[in-house]
Design a protein around this motif. Sequence first.
Motif, PDB file in Angstrom:
ATOM      1  N   ASP A   1       0.845  -1.196   0.000  1.00  0.00           N
ATOM      2  CA  ASP A   1       0.000   0.000   0.000  1.00  0.00           C
ATOM      3  C   ASP A   1       0.883   1.250   0.000  1.00  0.00           C
ATOM      4  N   GLU A   2       1.942   1.227   0.817  1.00  0.00           N
ATOM      5  CA  GLU A   2       2.890   2.342   0.829  1.00  0.00           C
ATOM      6  C   GLU A   2       3.599   2.461  -0.515  1.00  0.00           C
ATOM      7  N   GLN A   3       3.926   1.333  -1.146  1.00  0.00           N
ATOM      8  CA  GLN A   3       4.594   1.384  -2.441  1.00  0.00           C
ATOM      9  C   GLN A   3       3.727   2.064  -3.495  1.00  0.00           C
ATOM     10  N   LEU A   4       2.429   1.843  -3.458  1.00  0.00           N
ATOM     11  CA  LEU A   4       1.540   2.505  -4.404  1.00  0.00           C
ATOM     12  C   LEU A   4       1.504   4.016  -4.150  1.00  0.00           C
ATOM     13  N   VAL A   5       1.554   4.403  -2.886  1.00  0.00           N
ATOM     14  CA  VAL A   5       1.614   5.831  -2.558  1.00  0.00           C
ATOM     15  C   VAL A   5       2.913   6.436  -3.098  1.00  0.00           C
ATOM     16  N   LEU A   6       4.021   5.723  -2.910  1.00  0.00           N
ATOM     17  CA  LEU A   6       5.302   6.208  -3.423  1.00  0.00           C
ATOM     18  C   LEU A   6       5.299   6.262  -4.949  1.00  0.00           C
ATOM     19  N   ALA A   7       4.657   5.283  -5.572  1.00  0.00           N
ATOM     20  CA  ALA A   7       4.564   5.292  -7.039  1.00  0.00           C
ATOM     21  C   ALA A   7       3.814   6.520  -7.526  1.00  0.00           C
ATOM     22  N   ARG A   8       2.713   6.868  -6.861  1.00  0.00           N
ATOM     23  CA  ARG A   8       1.976   8.078  -7.240  1.00  0.00           C
ATOM     24  C   ARG A   8       2.834   9.320  -7.041  1.00  0.00           C
ATOM     25  N   ARG A   9       3.616   9.318  -5.971  1.00  0.00           N
ATOM     26  CA  ARG A   9       4.485  10.465  -5.713  1.00  0.00           C
ATOM     27  C   ARG A   9       5.531  10.604  -6.817  1.00  0.00           C
ATOM     28  N   ALA A  10       6.136   9.484  -7.210  1.00  0.00           N
ATOM     29  CA  ALA A  10       7.115   9.517  -8.294  1.00  0.00           C
ATOM     30  C   ALA A  10       6.480  10.011  -9.584  1.00  0.00           C
ATOM     31  N   ASP A  11       5.263   9.588  -9.858  1.00  0.00           N
ATOM     32  CA  ASP A  11       4.529  10.026 -11.040  1.00  0.00           C
ATOM     33  C   ASP A  11       4.293  11.534 -10.991  1.00  0.00           C
ATOM     34  N   GLU A  12       3.813  12.020  -9.857  1.00  0.00           N
ATOM     35  CA  GLU A  12       3.500  13.436  -9.721  1.00  0.00           C
ATOM     36  C   GLU A  12       4.756  14.309  -9.772  1.00  0.00           C
ATOM     37  N   ARG A  13       5.899  13.761  -9.326  1.00  0.00           N
ATOM     38  CA  ARG A  13       7.137  14.557  -9.275  1.00  0.00           C
ATOM     39  C   ARG A  13       7.914  14.520 -10.588  1.00  0.00           C
ATOM     40  N   GLY A  14       7.487  13.730 -11.561  1.00  0.00           N
ATOM     41  CA  GLY A  14       8.126  13.780 -12.867  1.00  0.00           C
ATOM     42  C   GLY A  14       9.155  12.710 -13.156  1.00  0.00           C
ATOM     43  N   LEU A  15       9.278  11.687 -12.289  1.00  0.00           N
ATOM     44  CA  LEU A  15      10.120  10.546 -12.652  1.00  0.00           C
ATOM     45  C   LEU A  15       9.539   9.914 -13.917  1.00  0.00           C
ATOM     46  N   ARG A  16      10.367   9.265 -14.709  1.00  0.00           N
ATOM     47  CA  ARG A  16       9.929   8.824 -16.025  1.00  0.00           C
ATOM     48  C   ARG A  16       9.499   7.367 -16.104  1.00  0.00           C
ATOM     49  N   ALA A  17       9.933   6.519 -15.158  1.00  0.00           N
ATOM     50  CA  ALA A  17       9.573   5.101 -15.252  1.00  0.00           C
ATOM     51  C   ALA A  17       9.584   4.472 -13.867  1.00  0.00           C
ATOM     52  N   LEU A  18       8.694   3.504 -13.688  1.00  0.00           N
ATOM     53  CA  LEU A  18       8.684   2.623 -12.525  1.00  0.00           C
ATOM     54  C   LEU A  18       8.960   1.209 -13.020  1.00  0.00           C
ATOM     55  N   TRP A  19       9.968   0.572 -12.427  1.00  0.00           N
ATOM     56  CA  TRP A  19      10.407  -0.754 -12.852  1.00  0.00           C
ATOM     57  C   TRP A  19       9.979  -1.800 -11.831  1.00  0.00           C
ATOM     58  N   VAL A  20       9.457  -2.909 -12.324  1.00  0.00           N
ATOM     59  CA  VAL A  20       8.956  -4.000 -11.485  1.00  0.00           C
ATOM     60  C   VAL A  20       9.710  -5.267 -11.840  1.00  0.00           C
ATOM     61  N   ARG A  21      10.168  -5.993 -10.828  1.00  0.00           N
ATOM     62  CA  ARG A  21      10.930  -7.216 -11.043  1.00  0.00           C
ATOM     63  C   ARG A  21      10.016  -8.445 -11.041  1.00  0.00           C
ATOM     64  N   ASP A  22      10.516  -9.513 -11.651  1.00  0.00           N
ATOM     65  CA  ASP A  22       9.831 -10.798 -11.681  1.00  0.00           C
ATOM     66  C   ASP A  22      10.689 -11.790 -10.899  1.00  0.00           C
ATOM     67  N   VAL A  23      10.280 -12.081  -9.664  1.00  0.00           N
ATOM     68  CA  VAL A  23      11.010 -13.021  -8.804  1.00  0.00           C
ATOM     69  C   VAL A  23      10.027 -14.113  -8.404  1.00  0.00           C
ATOM     70  N   PRO A  24       9.929 -15.179  -9.204  1.00  0.00           N
ATOM     71  CA  PRO A  24       8.908 -16.196  -8.926  1.00  0.00           C
ATOM     72  C   PRO A  24       9.070 -16.862  -7.569  1.00  0.00           C
ATOM     73  N   LEU A  25      10.310 -17.237  -7.202  1.00  0.00           N
ATOM     74  CA  LEU A  25      10.551 -18.001  -5.981  1.00  0.00           C
ATOM     75  C   LEU A  25      11.743 -17.435  -5.227  1.00  0.00           C
ATOM     76  N   ASN A  26      11.654 -17.473  -3.912  1.00  0.00           N
ATOM     77  CA  ASN A  26      12.787 -17.119  -3.057  1.00  0.00           C
ATOM     78  C   ASN A  26      13.372 -18.387  -2.453  1.00  0.00           C
ATOM     79  N   SER A  27      14.637 -18.312  -2.049  1.00  0.00           N
ATOM     80  CA  SER A  27      15.273 -19.437  -1.385  1.00  0.00           C
ATOM     81  C   SER A  27      16.361 -18.917  -0.468  1.00  0.00           C
ATOM     82  N   ALA A  28      16.862 -19.776   0.410  1.00  0.00           N
ATOM     83  CA  ALA A  28      17.861 -19.352   1.391  1.00  0.00           C
ATOM     84  C   ALA A  28      19.155 -18.895   0.732  1.00  0.00           C
ATOM     85  N   ASP A  29      19.469 -19.437  -0.436  1.00  0.00           N
ATOM     86  CA  ASP A  29      20.733 -19.069  -1.079  1.00  0.00           C
ATOM     87  C   ASP A  29      20.566 -17.958  -2.114  1.00  0.00           C
TER      88      ASP A  29
END
Length: 307
Positions: free
Chosen positions: A29-57
């Motif tokens: 929820d906070e990330q969406l607020v930050l995304a709106r802030r970046a949009d309103e302040r003129g940043l040009r892109a928001l990048w999202v990663r694809d991490v299907p699975l996490n592991s200890a290593d």
Amino acid sequence: MNRVFANDALSIGLTLPMLRTGTVVADFDEQLVLARRADERGLRALWVRDVPLNSADYPDPVGHLDPWALLGALAVHTQRIALASGAIVLTLRHPLHIAKAALSVNMLSHARFILGLGSGDRPPEYAAFGAQSDERRELYRRHWETLAAALGKPPHVIPDRAPEGAPSFELLPASADTVPLLAVGSGGQSVDWIARHSLGWMTYHREPEAQRARYGMWRAAVERAAPDAFRAFGVAMRLDLSDDPHEPAQPVALGYRTGRHALIGILDALRAGGTHHVTFNLATQRAAADVIDELARDVLPQFHSVP
């Protein structure tokens, strides 16, 4: 797309999630607020990663949302900023599913989506999905071909199998907007292959001399493979922005700790060297909102000539 990648210009974006150093659980929820802030302040892109699975290593302990779910939320919570995947693991997802999802995000965002594609680099993750990591180069090429055809103009669905009498397929709803395809990392391919098939090449930050050599290799490949076409070059950089604007830049893993004055110098050198876009992966004890505001107030005006 021109607001992110344009000849002789540098644009600046941010990678999600934006977390304080040491934080591994994101409040989305906070990330969406930050995304709106970046949009309103003129940043040009928001990048999202694809991490299907996490592991200890696996070195990244952060739990990432499914990229398509997050991109859909970003599409309806922002207005102007480009949305980019950095990167969808092309080898572990069916290319027709990727095409459908990409068309959907592009439609919801009113043609603000850039489809960054990678091959993944963890053999155990390939095994978990029943895939062979030593086949990733061929998988990447074959899936790219199917995906590019499905998103092409005109679109064309290439089925895995076509039994006698099988119908032809199409992806609906149809869209007049193009989804640009971007290579993130090499995907096991040559730079010539990337220059022929992708709008550009997105790489991790390297120390300046290595980065200049990498860019030179890229420009030579573009001249060979697509001499009459614009091909972008972008960098993902870790940023620990000091609250002291005069603090000198110090290298950290995949980026810098620096004050804003030295940061402007770093970015200016990247622009002069041919880089078209930099996305910051924030790694700081400062509040992300404060960093966004400082970037918008004191750094972006040096590089973003058009609001």
